[in-house]
Design a protein around this motif. Structure first.
Motif, PDB file in Angstrom:
ATOM      1  N   VAL A   1       7.487  30.288 -40.286  1.00  0.00           N
ATOM      2  CA  VAL A   1       8.210  29.019 -40.321  1.00  0.00           C
ATOM      3  C   VAL A   1       7.322  27.977 -39.658  1.00  0.00           C
ATOM      4  CG1 VAL A   1       9.386  29.533 -38.128  1.00  0.00           C
ATOM      5  CG2 VAL A   1      10.404  27.892 -39.712  1.00  0.00           C
ATOM      6  N   SER A   2       7.432  26.730 -40.092  1.00  0.00           N
ATOM      7  CA  SER A   2       6.522  25.724 -39.562  1.00  0.00           C
ATOM      8  C   SER A   2       6.920  25.311 -38.152  1.00  0.00           C
ATOM      9  CB  SER A   2       6.492  24.493 -40.470  1.00  0.00           C
ATOM     10  OG  SER A   2       7.684  23.741 -40.325  1.00  0.00           O
ATOM     11  N   LEU A   3       5.928  24.866 -37.402  1.00  0.00           N
ATOM     12  CA  LEU A   3       6.171  24.375 -36.053  1.00  0.00           C
ATOM     13  C   LEU A   3       7.132  23.200 -36.064  1.00  0.00           C
ATOM     14  CD1 LEU A   3       5.333  24.542 -33.022  1.00  0.00           C
ATOM     15  CD2 LEU A   3       3.475  22.966 -33.557  1.00  0.00           C
ATOM     16  N   GLU A   4       7.005  22.330 -37.069  1.00  0.00           N
ATOM     17  CA  GLU A   4       7.853  21.153 -37.162  1.00  0.00           C
ATOM     18  C   GLU A   4       9.320  21.530 -37.353  1.00  0.00           C
ATOM     19  OE1 GLU A   4       4.986  21.527 -38.645  1.00  0.00           O
ATOM     20  OE2 GLU A   4       3.760  19.848 -37.912  1.00  0.00           O
ATOM     21  N   GLU A   5       9.574  22.563 -38.148  1.00  0.00           N
ATOM     22  CA  GLU A   5      10.957  22.984 -38.370  1.00  0.00           C
ATOM     23  C   GLU A   5      11.620  23.437 -37.081  1.00  0.00           C
ATOM     24  OE1 GLU A   5      11.870  25.437 -41.985  1.00  0.00           O
ATOM     25  OE2 GLU A   5       9.682  25.302 -42.261  1.00  0.00           O
ATOM     26  N   VAL A   6      10.851  24.093 -36.223  1.00  0.00           N
ATOM     27  CA  VAL A   6      11.429  24.659 -35.002  1.00  0.00           C
ATOM     28  C   VAL A   6      11.450  23.648 -33.865  1.00  0.00           C
ATOM     29  CG1 VAL A   6      11.207  26.506 -33.277  1.00  0.00           C
ATOM     30  CG2 VAL A   6      10.634  26.956 -35.678  1.00  0.00           C
ATOM     31  N   TYR A   7      10.382  22.858 -33.752  1.00  0.00           N
ATOM     32  CA  TYR A   7      10.185  22.071 -32.527  1.00  0.00           C
ATOM     33  C   TYR A   7      10.042  20.564 -32.770  1.00  0.00           C
ATOM     34  CZ  TYR A   7       9.618  26.127 -29.448  1.00  0.00           C
ATOM     35  OH  TYR A   7       9.823  27.253 -28.694  1.00  0.00           O
ATOM     36  N   ARG A   8      10.453  20.073 -33.919  1.00  0.00           N
ATOM     37  CA  ARG A   8      10.245  18.650 -34.205  1.00  0.00           C
ATOM     38  C   ARG A   8      10.886  17.758 -33.136  1.00  0.00           C
ATOM     39  NH1 ARG A   8       6.910  15.457 -35.069  1.00  0.00           N
ATOM     40  NH2 ARG A   8       6.160  16.867 -36.681  1.00  0.00           N
ATOM     41  N   ASP A   9      12.125  18.034 -32.739  1.00  0.00           N
ATOM     42  CA  ASP A   9      12.802  17.181 -31.758  1.00  0.00           C
ATOM     43  C   ASP A   9      12.084  17.229 -30.409  1.00  0.00           C
ATOM     44  OD1 ASP A   9      14.650  16.504 -33.645  1.00  0.00           O
ATOM     45  OD2 ASP A   9      16.239  17.821 -32.893  1.00  0.00           O
ATOM     46  N   ALA A  10      11.674  18.424 -29.985  1.00  0.00           N
ATOM     47  CA  ALA A  10      10.979  18.561 -28.702  1.00  0.00           C
ATOM     48  C   ALA A  10       9.650  17.821 -28.726  1.00  0.00           C
ATOM     49  CB  ALA A  10      10.747  20.033 -28.386  1.00  0.00           C
ATOM     50  N   ILE A  11       8.939  17.916 -29.846  1.00  0.00           N
ATOM     51  CA  ILE A  11       7.651  17.225 -29.973  1.00  0.00           C
ATOM     52  C   ILE A  11       7.858  15.715 -29.882  1.00  0.00           C
ATOM     53  CG2 ILE A  11       5.742  16.733 -31.546  1.00  0.00           C
ATOM     54  CD1 ILE A  11       6.102  19.636 -32.626  1.00  0.00           C
ATOM     55  N   GLU A  12       8.871  15.208 -30.571  1.00  0.00           N
ATOM     56  CA  GLU A  12       9.117  13.767 -30.556  1.00  0.00           C
ATOM     57  C   GLU A  12       9.511  13.290 -29.158  1.00  0.00           C
ATOM     58  OE1 GLU A  12      11.988  13.063 -33.606  1.00  0.00           O
ATOM     59  OE2 GLU A  12      10.503  13.177 -35.237  1.00  0.00           O
TER      60      GLU A  12
ATOM     61  N   CYS B   1       8.759  14.639 -26.200  1.00  0.00           N
ATOM     62  CA  CYS B   1       7.614  14.698 -25.288  1.00  0.00           C
ATOM     63  C   CYS B   1       6.563  13.648 -25.635  1.00  0.00           C
ATOM     64  CB  CYS B   1       6.991  16.097 -25.305  1.00  0.00           C
ATOM     65  SG  CYS B   1       8.048  17.369 -24.594  1.00  0.00           S
ATOM     66  N   THR B   2       6.433  13.342 -26.925  1.00  0.00           N
ATOM     67  CA  THR B   2       5.489  12.308 -27.334  1.00  0.00           C
ATOM     68  C   THR B   2       5.958  10.938 -26.851  1.00  0.00           C
ATOM     69  OG1 THR B   2       4.874  13.606 -29.287  1.00  0.00           O
ATOM     70  CG2 THR B   2       4.297  11.272 -29.300  1.00  0.00           C
ATOM     71  N   ARG B   3       7.254  10.672 -26.959  1.00  0.00           N
ATOM     72  CA  ARG B   3       7.806   9.402 -26.481  1.00  0.00           C
ATOM     73  C   ARG B   3       7.625   9.242 -24.976  1.00  0.00           C
ATOM     74  NH1 ARG B   3      12.205  10.489 -30.001  1.00  0.00           N
ATOM     75  NH2 ARG B   3      13.468  11.167 -28.200  1.00  0.00           N
TER      76      ARG B   3
ATOM     77  N   ARG C   1      -0.751  19.165 -28.321  1.00  0.00           N
ATOM     78  CA  ARG C   1      -1.353  19.522 -27.035  1.00  0.00           C
ATOM     79  C   ARG C   1      -0.910  18.535 -25.956  1.00  0.00           C
ATOM     80  NH1 ARG C   1      -6.381  18.290 -30.049  1.00  0.00           N
ATOM     81  NH2 ARG C   1      -6.814  16.070 -29.798  1.00  0.00           N
ATOM     82  N   LEU C   2      -0.959  19.020 -24.726  1.00  0.00           N
ATOM     83  CA  LEU C   2      -0.665  18.171 -23.591  1.00  0.00           C
ATOM     84  C   LEU C   2      -1.792  17.165 -23.408  1.00  0.00           C
ATOM     85  CD1 LEU C   2       0.522  20.818 -20.943  1.00  0.00           C
ATOM     86  CD2 LEU C   2       1.925  19.485 -22.520  1.00  0.00           C
ATOM     87  N   ASN C   3      -1.436  15.907 -23.115  1.00  0.00           N
ATOM     88  CA  ASN C   3      -2.467  14.956 -22.704  1.00  0.00           C
ATOM     89  C   ASN C   3      -2.632  15.076 -21.189  1.00  0.00           C
ATOM     90  OD1 ASN C   3      -0.246  13.657 -21.612  1.00  0.00           O
ATOM     91  ND2 ASN C   3      -0.146  12.103 -23.220  1.00  0.00           N
ATOM     92  N   SER C   4      -3.393  14.179 -20.581  1.00  0.00           N
ATOM     93  CA  SER C   4      -3.675  14.325 -19.150  1.00  0.00           C
ATOM     94  C   SER C   4      -2.397  14.234 -18.315  1.00  0.00           C
ATOM     95  CB  SER C   4      -4.679  13.262 -18.689  1.00  0.00           C
ATOM     96  OG  SER C   4      -4.200  11.952 -18.962  1.00  0.00           O
ATOM     97  N   LEU C   5      -1.472  13.341 -18.706  1.00  0.00           N
ATOM     98  CA  LEU C   5      -0.215  13.251 -17.969  1.00  0.00           C
ATOM     99  C   LEU C   5       0.640  14.497 -18.200  1.00  0.00           C
ATOM    100  CD1 LEU C   5       1.297  11.269 -16.107  1.00  0.00           C
ATOM    101  CD2 LEU C   5       2.501  10.428 -18.153  1.00  0.00           C
ATOM    102  N   GLY C   6       0.611  15.005 -19.423  1.00  0.00           N
ATOM    103  CA  GLY C   6       1.351  16.223 -19.725  1.00  0.00           C
ATOM    104  C   GLY C   6       0.841  17.426 -18.955  1.00  0.00           C
ATOM    105  N   MET C   7      -0.479  17.494 -18.740  1.00  0.00           N
ATOM    106  CA  MET C   7      -1.046  18.574 -17.925  1.00  0.00           C
ATOM    107  C   MET C   7      -0.499  18.512 -16.505  1.00  0.00           C
ATOM    108  SD  MET C   7      -3.460  20.697 -19.208  1.00  0.00           S
ATOM    109  CE  MET C   7      -4.559  20.898 -20.606  1.00  0.00           C
ATOM    110  N   LYS C   8      -0.325  17.298 -15.996  1.00  0.00           N
ATOM    111  CA  LYS C   8       0.163  17.126 -14.628  1.00  0.00           C
ATOM    112  C   LYS C   8       1.634  17.515 -14.513  1.00  0.00           C
ATOM    113  CE  LYS C   8       0.002  13.797 -10.818  1.00  0.00           C
ATOM    114  NZ  LYS C   8      -0.469  12.450 -10.411  1.00  0.00           N
TER     115      LYS C   8
END
Length: 380
Positions: free
Chosen positions: A335-346, A348-350, A362-369
């Motif tokens: 199953v695609s990553l988007e189908e499972v985690y689209r809301d979580a990705i959006e 965290c991106t926001r 992937r985590l950016n520098s702030l996400g790593m922290k």
């Protein structure tokens, strides 16, 4: 099955550090011969029954505890048994953890001659006052000497650990330690923020208000300094806590984060084989008694369901700088990553914690922290 990693746990230390909650103990030298006998017997059983066939080792990692407190002849006995049971790939990475206060030129030469080609020193700090406060058995000069002796003994792949957020540690202390580390022939640096774990002496002192920890703002500044200084010195960040010169990433540890099989032997060791996770009994004496009586030392066996497996893959992959591969996720789960985690990705991106490409998230520098905030979003 072929091309796995092997972890061997040595649960002995010369003294127990105040912050340590690992399965290790001091003052148990009398157990060492029996423990090595048990390890060898478990290796025999694993090779014959759990792996069932010719298996090549891509990586070997001997951790602890402090493996280098084990007498050289006992360590050589373990390595001889490994070689008798398994073949190693031509480029196998063979790592041993070491405390700088427990090695000599002769012991390092013996380890290298026995086939170890990577060594990881638990330095933690180059401040003698901080080392004493941690309960370490080495001082800063011993750490420097040990790393140089390892190079002389033939170790061309050397790692060291540093810690931050330590009792009474200042930014100046940390900067001096980092600059000292950068003068030494090391190809890999791991950095860990202090976690005060329940059941440790540090936890008891913390509960009593007797542990003088740096302020949160200072710890944040320490983190920010490390994440800038180490890459500027040529150590690329390839995982939340790990930095390496090009080509010197820890291949064994990468296997943990990449959802590939590995075998663990010894007290408290973990294995991941056939999508099943195993954990051995934690205490050394209980482990010895299990093996000597012909019982399995495994105490936990868990096969994650689909959702739990997806969570594990997401958490572990996102620890790495390269992130989580969309193609690999779909290949693994159908199953695609988007189908499972689209809301979580959006979400965290926001929040500015995650970035998405055509092939990965992937985590950016702030996400790593603030990785734990991201990981919480990926719980199903």
């Amino acid at each position: 099955m072929e091309g796995i990693g092997l972890y061997i746990h040595i649960p002995f230390c010369r003294s127990k550090c105040g912050y340590c909650d690992f399965a290790s103990r001091a003052g148990a030298e009398h157990l060492m011969p029996r423990y090595v006998n048990a390890l060898c017997r478990e290796l025999d059983v694993c090779a014959a029954e759990r792996l069932k066939g010719s298996v090549q080792l891509r990586t070997l990692y001997i951790g602890g505890g402090t493996p280098t407190v084990l007498p050289a002849e006992e360590m050589e006995r373990i390595l001889d048994r490994v070689r008798s049971l398994f073949s190693l790939t031509s480029d196998a990475e063979c790592t041993i953890e070491a405390n700088p206060g427990t090695v000599t030129k002769s012991s390092l030469e013996r380890l290298h001659s026995a086939g170890m080609n990577r060594i990881s020193f638990g330095v933690q700090s180059f401040s003698d006052a901080i080392l004493k406060g941690l309960g370490r058995v080495h001082m800063s000069e011993e750490a420097r000497d040990a790393i140089l002796l390892a190079q002389e003994a033939g170790f061309l792949n050397t790692s060291l650990d540093l810690m931050y957020g330590l009792p009474s540690q200042t930014m100046e202390d940390l900067e001096r330690s980092v600059e000292e580390a950068l003068t030494l022939p090391v190809s890999h640096i791991s950095v860990y923020g202090l976690q005060v774990e329940a059941g440790t002496p540090f936890y008891t002192r913390f509960e009593r208000g007797q542990l003088a920890l740096p302020a949160d703002e200072t710890v944040d500044a320490m983190y920010d300094y490390l994440t800038k200084r180490l890459p500027a010195a040529g150590y690329s960040r390839y995982e939340i806590s790990n930095y390496a010169r090009e080509g010197f990433e820890s291949r064994h540890n990468l296997s943990y984060w990449q959802d590939v099989p590995y075998l663990g032997v010894g007290a408290s060791a973990h294995s991941y084989l056939g999508n099943v996770r195993y954990e051995n009994v934690r205490e050394a004496e209980a482990y010895i008694e299990c093996v000597e009586s012909g019982q399995s030392p495994r105490r936990i066996e868990r096969k994650p369901d689909q959702s739990a497996h997806m969570e594990e893959v997401a958490f572990l992959s996102l620890r790495m700088a390269e992130g989580l591969s969309k193609a690999r996720f779909e290949e693994t789960f159908g199953v695609s990553l988007e189908e499972v985690y689209r809301d979580a990705i959006e979400r965290c991106t926001r929040k500015g914690l995650l970035e998405e490409t055509k092939t990965h998230i992937r985590l950016n520098s702030l996400g790593m922290k603030y990785g734990n905030q991201v990981f919480a979003e990926f719980l199903l």
